[in-house]
Design an enzyme around this catalytic site. Structure first.
Site, PDB file in Angstrom:
ATOM      1  N   LYS A 202      -1.475   2.874  -5.454  1.00  0.00           N
ATOM      2  CA  LYS A 202      -2.922   2.756  -5.315  1.00  0.00           C
ATOM      3  C   LYS A 202      -3.581   4.033  -5.799  1.00  0.00           C
ATOM      4  CE  LYS A 202      -3.243   4.345  -0.483  1.00  0.00           C
ATOM      5  NZ  LYS A 202      -3.570   3.981   0.894  1.00  0.00           N
ATOM      6  N   ARG A 204      -7.216   6.521  -5.341  1.00  0.00           N
ATOM      7  CA  ARG A 204      -8.272   6.822  -4.384  1.00  0.00           C
ATOM      8  C   ARG A 204      -9.257   7.815  -4.993  1.00  0.00           C
ATOM      9  NH1 ARG A 204      -8.571   6.415   1.124  1.00  0.00           N
ATOM     10  NH2 ARG A 204      -6.359   5.891   1.290  1.00  0.00           N
ATOM     11  N   ASP A 230       1.656   0.979   8.205  1.00  0.00           N
ATOM     12  CA  ASP A 230       0.750   2.125   8.069  1.00  0.00           C
ATOM     13  C   ASP A 230       0.579   2.755   9.442  1.00  0.00           C
ATOM     14  OD1 ASP A 230      -0.820   3.959   6.772  1.00  0.00           O
ATOM     15  OD2 ASP A 230      -2.163   2.478   5.862  1.00  0.00           O
ATOM     16  N   ASP A 234      -8.343   1.403   9.452  1.00  0.00           N
ATOM     17  CA  ASP A 234      -9.733   1.749   9.757  1.00  0.00           C
ATOM     18  C   ASP A 234     -10.639   0.588   9.368  1.00  0.00           C
ATOM     19  OD1 ASP A 234     -12.131   2.939  10.330  1.00  0.00           O
ATOM     20  OD2 ASP A 234     -11.796   4.739   9.137  1.00  0.00           O
ATOM     21  N   THR A 235     -11.157   0.575   8.158  1.00  0.00           N
ATOM     22  CA  THR A 235     -12.020  -0.535   7.751  1.00  0.00           C
ATOM     23  C   THR A 235     -11.230  -1.726   7.228  1.00  0.00           C
ATOM     24  OG1 THR A 235     -12.282   0.380   5.518  1.00  0.00           O
ATOM     25  CG2 THR A 235     -13.912   1.031   7.175  1.00  0.00           C
ATOM     26  N   GLY A 237      -9.900  -2.268   4.281  1.00  0.00           N
ATOM     27  CA  GLY A 237     -10.010  -2.592   2.867  1.00  0.00           C
ATOM     28  C   GLY A 237      -8.722  -2.344   2.099  1.00  0.00           C
TER      29      GLY A 237
END
EC number: 2.7.6.1
Length: 326
Positions: A202, A204, A230, A234-235, A237
């Protein structure tokens, strides 16, 4: 001259802030003790007041506090709790922070950034804490930020053993959400009988918080059950994007496992709709009813915390709780 007698008998005291009383009650039950009665409230302007209703002089005090939103309020309450116990002559004060606040700010990614995780450790120490117990720190280096003993607990044995009871481990691939958690993924794989590993590549943007784009899977997941791990969600996404990439790579099922369910909006909706078969978390943070969904499983971390507190109190070994892992 009369002889001076010293009381060498230790007494354990467990107290909690107002952020997650349910977890504290579970830990107290595991330890077969009562929570210290605390008088805590807010003044009209937001100032926090904390006072113990009983003496803690000479006692071994463990102060448990979780950090859901609004995190800064609960951090300030924890600091005031520490100060009140220090001024009440507690023999030793241990901060029990299942979810360490500001853990993601553990290094400078760009110039002029703070290292807020270190600041929190300094605040604990300055307030009067002698020791810290925390679970699944975002990075292990945070242990070195506190000038005193830090007991780093792990949530993966609890999560992995639950998942092991639900799946065929011969069809499992453990997936790290990025290269930074491959070491943790290796521990998961060992716990699941030597399962193969994969990771999601990924990218960032360091200038934009809570956003990362999952791109490709490195490793074999086709036709297998992917255990996507993980430390926190949090959100949601990033983890939802990783589920999509794993499904596109041919994963039969995806199970998400994380220790800390931060669940900032719109995490619950994203997780419920991302296509994961199950989302497994612990209760290091409170999860209100409106953020729970059908395929969410919440496991209690209370027994792990209680065992760690007992080992610390009796001068035992916390490391041995996790098969020698530090």
């Amino acid at each position: 001259m009369s002889e001076i007698r010293h009381n060498v008998d230790k007494e354990l005291v467990l107290a909690t802030g107002r952020a997650h009383p349910e977890l504290a009650a579970e830990v107290a039950k595991e330890l077969d003790t009562d929570l210290l009665p605390l008088n805590a409230y807010d003044f009209a302007n937001g100032e926090i007041y904390v006072r113990s209703d009983e003496s803690v002089r000479g006692k071994d005090v463990f102060l448990l506090q979780s950090y859901p939103a609004p995190l800064n309020n609960w951090l300030m309450e924890q600091l005031i709790m520490i100060d009140s116990m220090k001024r009440a002559s507690a023999r030793r004060i241990t901060v029990v922070a299942p979810f360490y606040p500001y853990a993601r700010q553990d290094k400078k990614g760009r110039g002029r950034e703070p290292i807020s995780a270190r600041l929190v450790a300094d605040l604990f120490k300055t307030a009067g804490a002698d020791r810290v117990i925390s679970c699944d720190l975002h990075t292990a280096q945070i242990q070195g930020f506190f000038d005193g003993p830090v007991d780093h607990l792990f949530g993966f044995p609890l999560l992995a053993d639950y998942i092991k009871s639900k799946v065929d481990v011969s069809e499992v691939t453990v997936v790290s959400p990025d290269t930074g958690r491959v070491r943790v993924a290796e521990q998961w794989a060992e716990r699941l009988g030597g399962a193969p590993l994969a990771f999601v590549h990924k990218s960032r943007d360091l200038t934009v918080p809570n956003q990362a784009e999952s791109k490709t899977v490195v490793g074999q997941v086709e036709g297998r059950t992917a255990i996507l791990i993980d430390d926190m969600i949090d959100t949601g996404g990033t983890i939802a994007g990783a589920v999509r990439v794993l499904k596109e790579a041919g994963a039969k099922d995806v199970i998400i496992a994380a220790t800390h369910a931060v669940f900032s909006d719109p995490a619950a909706q994203r997780l419920a709709e991302c296509g994961a078969k199950e989302v497994v978390v612990t209760n290091t943070l409170p999860i209100p009813e409106e953020k729970r969904f059908e395929n969410l499983t919440v496991l209690s971390i209370a027994p792990t915390i209680a065992r760690a507190i007992s080992e610390v109190f009796h001068d035992g070994s916390v490391t041995n709780l996790f098969d020698g892992r530090a």
